[in-house]
Design an enzyme around this catalytic site. Structure first.
Site, PDB file in Angstrom:
ATOM      1  N   ASP A  16       1.122  -1.592  -0.118  1.00  0.00           N
ATOM      2  CA  ASP A  16       0.147   0.348   0.034  1.00  0.00           C
ATOM      3  C   ASP A  16       0.707   1.178   0.170  1.00  0.00           C
ATOM      4  O   ASP A  16       0.829   1.896   1.216  1.00  0.00           O
ATOM      5  CB  ASP A  16      -0.575   0.327   1.347  1.00  0.00           C
ATOM      6  CG  ASP A  16      -1.222  -1.831   1.707  1.00  0.00           C
ATOM      7  OD1 ASP A  16      -1.860  -1.273   0.119  1.00  0.00           O
ATOM      8  OD2 ASP A  16      -1.795  -1.860   2.340  1.00  0.00           O
ATOM      9  N   GLU A  44     -11.591  -0.083  -2.901  1.00  0.00           N
ATOM     10  CA  GLU A  44     -10.765   0.437  -2.287  1.00  0.00           C
ATOM     11  C   GLU A  44      -9.852   0.817  -3.019  1.00  0.00           C
ATOM     12  O   GLU A  44      -9.684   1.391  -3.952  1.00  0.00           O
ATOM     13  CB  GLU A  44      -9.796  -0.819  -0.624  1.00  0.00           C
ATOM     14  CG  GLU A  44      -9.721  -1.928  -1.999  1.00  0.00           C
ATOM     15  CD  GLU A  44      -9.423  -2.843  -0.599  1.00  0.00           C
ATOM     16  OE1 GLU A  44      -9.609  -3.412   0.360  1.00  0.00           O
ATOM     17  OE2 GLU A  44      -8.112  -3.657  -1.424  1.00  0.00           O
TER      18      GLU A  44
HETATM   19  O1  FUB Z   1      -3.601  -3.777   4.202  1.00  0.00           O
HETATM   20  C1  FUB Z   1      -4.334  -3.884   3.983  1.00  0.00           C
HETATM   21  C2  FUB Z   1      -5.592  -3.593   3.279  1.00  0.00           C
HETATM   22  O2  FUB Z   1      -5.263  -4.317   1.617  1.00  0.00           O
HETATM   23  C3  FUB Z   1      -5.576  -2.050   2.673  1.00  0.00           C
HETATM   24  O3  FUB Z   1      -6.025  -1.060   3.191  1.00  0.00           O
HETATM   25  C4  FUB Z   1      -6.325  -2.588   1.295  1.00  0.00           C
HETATM   26  O4  FUB Z   1      -6.192  -1.266   0.275  1.00  0.00           O
HETATM   27  C5  FUB Z   1      -5.691  -3.512   0.386  1.00  0.00           C
HETATM   28  O5  FUB Z   1      -3.832  -2.622  -0.291  1.00  0.00           O
END
Ligand code: FUB
Length: 348
Positions: free
Chosen positions: A31, A244
């Site tokens: 991320d 997301e």
């Molecule tokens: O790293 C945990 C979660 O996985 C993140 O918040 C999302 O965007 C995905 O990458």
């Protein structure tokens, strides 16, 4: 976010074909939110660990506990790990799952934004402050009021206003806030409370920040993404709808909102004339990487544009043990981003 089969992947071949290699290998990172502060690149990633949690569609196996800041003099330089910048034990309101963070600079201070589950199991977003871009960051005692869900990305506009883009469905809980109040029913289900496939898709959120960057200056608004007919994308449009990993950057005066489509594994983007949208869907930036998740940031350095992203190549495909990478991005003459194949002609 279950583990998908990786039996078919030959990792020697994949690593040879990969367009870039892990930036650091001594810890797992994911991320990557990259910024240029004082002419240098600072990357604010998640710090992946194997905490022994079972895999599920809520992402419980992403049980991260702290953050490290990674710095680079330039995109081709060696990446440096600056050690622990913030630990969950130092955040009074946060219980677990320190997921994808971001950071911003204002008047010589550095603000680190991070999601975590509180002691009721509800994702909120917090902020922590430092005089240094690498931390350590001192957290505020409480989460940002009215913050919810995951994946904060803070964008500084040319007029010095700062906006936070955030949200994520399934384990990110965005669907539980549809009425404005957290819906705790069916706690184990990532799909409960989602719109139906023929309804408008759940939207990422945006809120302008207060001058001190510690709170929302307004109620969060929806980031509506529309299709070629100016109709909002539908929840069933799984190769294009928001899942997301929000990011905002500005290119030639236009606002580019980019995000992950989650269960279809694309990084896509949409373009608007202002930071609130509506945003018109514009295409794919990154095709699927090894590992279930995909998450990125886009930053300009010395007149060139770069995509920071992650895959799970270092752990040979373990979804919650990821590694950050960087590659160049290119725009065509219409401002459209050329789609990147992370392993050239090899598909995963
Ligand atoms: O790293 C945990 C979660 O996985 C993140 O918040 C999302 O965007 C995905 O990458």
């Amino acid at each position: 976010m279950p583990e998908e089969t990786i039996q078919h992947i030959n990792f020697d071949e994949l690593n040879k074909k990969a367009i870039s290699q892990p930036l650091i290998k001594h810890i797992y990172t994911a991320d990557p939110s990259a910024h240029v502060f004082n002419g240098k690149i600072y990357i604010y990633p998640s710090h992946d660990i194997d905490a022994g949690e079972a895999f599920d569609d809520l992402g419980s196996h992403f049980a991260m506990e702290d953050y490290h800041v990674i710095s680079m003099d330039a995109p081709t330089s060696e990446a440096k790990d600056n050690g622990i910048a913030l630990h969950v034990n130092d955040v009074p309101w946060a219980a677990k799952q320190m997921w994808a963070p971001d950071a911003a600079e204002k008047d010589g201070k550095y603000y680190f934004f991070f999601p975590a589950k509180d002691y009721d199991g509800v994702f909120k977003i917090g902020v922590a402050i430092s005089d240094s871009p690498t931390g350590p960051f001192k957290p505020q005692p409480n989460a940002i009021k009215k913050s919810l869900s995951i994946d904060p990305a803070v964008f500084k506009d040319d007029d010095e206003n700062y906006y936070m883009y955030f949200g994520g469905i399934w384990g990110g809980q965005l669907q539980r806030w549809r009425t404005g109040i957290f819906n705790a029913e069916q706690p184990e289900s990532p799909f409960a409370h989602l719109p139906k496939d023929d309804e408008p898709a759940l939207c990422a959120k945006v809120a302008k920040l207060t001058d001190d960057l510690l709170e929302f200056a307004e109620d969060a608004k929806d980031i509506v993404i529309v299709d070629e007919n100016n109709k909002p994308l539908l929840q069933g449009d799984i190769e294009r709808r928001f899942f997301e990993a929000s990011w905002m950057h500005k290119y030639k005066g236009k606002y580019y909102f980019s995000y992950s489509t989650g269960d279809t594994h694309f990084i896509c983007y949409a373009i608007a004339d202002n930071p609130y949208g509506p945003f018109k869907y514009a295409g794919r930036i990154l095709n699927p990487v090894v590992g279930w998740t995909s998450h990125h940031s886009i930053v300009e350095f010395n007149g060139e544009w770069y995509l920071f992203y992650h895959d799970s190549s270092l752990s040979k495909g373990v979804t919650h043990l990821r590694n950050i990478k960087v590659t160049k991005i290119e725009y065509d003459e219409n401002g459209l981003i050329k789609t990147i194949n992370p392993y050239n002609d090899l598909k995963v």
